[in-house]
Design a protein around this motif. Sequence first.
Motif, PDB file in Angstrom:
ATOM      1  N   LEU A   1       0.804  -1.221   0.000  1.00 25.95           N
ATOM      2  CA  LEU A   1       0.000   0.000   0.000  1.00 25.95           C
ATOM      3  C   LEU A   1       0.845   1.283   0.000  1.00 25.95           C
ATOM      4  O   LEU A   1       0.358   2.356   0.362  1.00 25.95           O
ATOM      5  CB  LEU A   1      -0.954   0.010   1.202  1.00 25.95           C
ATOM      6  N   ALA A   2       2.097   1.174  -0.403  1.00 28.25           N
ATOM      7  CA  ALA A   2       3.011   2.315  -0.341  1.00 28.25           C
ATOM      8  C   ALA A   2       2.462   3.556  -1.032  1.00 28.25           C
ATOM      9  O   ALA A   2       2.606   4.675  -0.536  1.00 28.25           O
ATOM     10  CB  ALA A   2       4.365   1.946  -0.944  1.00 28.25           C
ATOM     11  N   PHE A   3       1.815   3.357  -2.187  1.00 29.31           N
ATOM     12  CA  PHE A   3       1.298   4.489  -2.966  1.00 29.31           C
ATOM     13  C   PHE A   3      -0.226   4.436  -3.072  1.00 29.31           C
ATOM     14  O   PHE A   3      -0.818   4.985  -4.002  1.00 29.31           O
ATOM     15  CB  PHE A   3       1.920   4.488  -4.365  1.00 29.31           C
ATOM     16  N   ASN A   4      -0.843   3.789  -2.124  1.00 35.11           N
ATOM     17  CA  ASN A   4      -2.289   3.605  -2.155  1.00 35.11           C
ATOM     18  C   ASN A   4      -3.035   4.931  -2.285  1.00 35.11           C
ATOM     19  O   ASN A   4      -2.719   5.914  -1.614  1.00 35.11           O
ATOM     20  CB  ASN A   4      -2.735   2.910  -0.862  1.00 35.11           C
ATOM     21  N   ASN A   5      -4.019   4.944  -3.167  1.00 33.62           N
ATOM     22  CA  ASN A   5      -4.875   6.107  -3.355  1.00 33.62           C
ATOM     23  C   ASN A   5      -4.091   7.374  -3.711  1.00 33.62           C
ATOM     24  O   ASN A   5      -4.326   8.449  -3.162  1.00 33.62           O
ATOM     25  CB  ASN A   5      -5.732   6.364  -2.107  1.00 33.62           C
ATOM     26  N   CYS A   6      -3.164   7.212  -4.637  1.00 30.84           N
ATOM     27  CA  CYS A   6      -2.493   8.361  -5.264  1.00 30.84           C
ATOM     28  C   CYS A   6      -3.003   8.400  -6.699  1.00 30.84           C
ATOM     29  O   CYS A   6      -2.335   7.916  -7.626  1.00 30.84           O
ATOM     30  CB  CYS A   6      -0.976   8.201  -5.231  1.00 30.84           C
ATOM     31  N   PRO A   7      -4.186   8.951  -6.932  1.00 27.21           N
ATOM     32  CA  PRO A   7      -4.885   8.802  -8.208  1.00 27.21           C
ATOM     33  C   PRO A   7      -4.210   9.463  -9.404  1.00 27.21           C
ATOM     34  O   PRO A   7      -4.535   9.139 -10.550  1.00 27.21           O
ATOM     35  CB  PRO A   7      -6.251   9.439  -7.937  1.00 27.21           C
ATOM     36  N   LYS A   8      -3.247  10.347  -9.161  1.00 39.46           N
ATOM     37  CA  LYS A   8      -2.555  11.011 -10.269  1.00 39.46           C
ATOM     38  C   LYS A   8      -1.163  10.441 -10.541  1.00 39.46           C
ATOM     39  O   LYS A   8      -0.487  10.871 -11.478  1.00 39.46           O
ATOM     40  CB  LYS A   8      -2.451  12.515 -10.004  1.00 39.46           C
TER      41      LYS A   8
END
Length: 245
Positions: free
Chosen positions: A171-178
């Motif tokens: 989940l390191a970059f979880n929910n980084c939509p861009k």
Amino acid sequence: TMSGTVTNTSGTTTFGPFAYTTPGTYTYTVTENGTVAGVINDSEASSGKTVTVTVVDNGDGTQTLNIVDKDGSGVERYKREIADILGRKLTEYENADITSVGSYGLAYCTQMTKLHLPNVTSMSNYSLRSCAKLVDVYFPKLESIMQAVFDSCTALEYLDFTAETKSIAQLAFNNCPKLKVLVLRRDEVVTLANANAFNGTLIKSGTGFIYVNDNQYEAYLTATNWVTYADKIKPLSELPEEVAE
């Protein structure tokens, strides 16, 4: 020797109070250790930071205090930094003294756009969570990207990690939509603990890419968990110049 307790009230950290009755120069060694969620330890203070207090008799029944650290600079900068961090008021932050960031250490700094920590080697779980305006990061010595470090950093589009970075946790970059470009420059395959590291990113949805050291490109295509993104992995030599700039 004088001892005192550091207290935090409304985002302001203070020592004392201490009372001085005799003019003179007083030298103290300030140390800091232990781990507290939301607090970043001063790396220099772990071994002892020297602070000098000069008390001057003004000759009118009053005294003046001048406080400096070992480099001769005022401690007001440190007080302001602590207040801004605890109050989540940072907009841009650069600090070469910090070597680690604890869990939630800089999380919820929702107005922060730039974060440069050139000597940080470790960042604990959720340390940058919900830094919603963060777009410019620089961690050239970061060794491990722990669980959900960048969780909900919704403005991030590009991340570039040096050869120092060895592993990426779940989940390191979880929910980084861009997030559309991740660069990994290490001349070995970076360990990916779980394919869910890219959940909620453009890399996961299909329009983003991961650029890796050319010498390791083929190895990444079949490596544990990286195989999930085989069609999104490219050699670093193919990184567009306009993106690299």
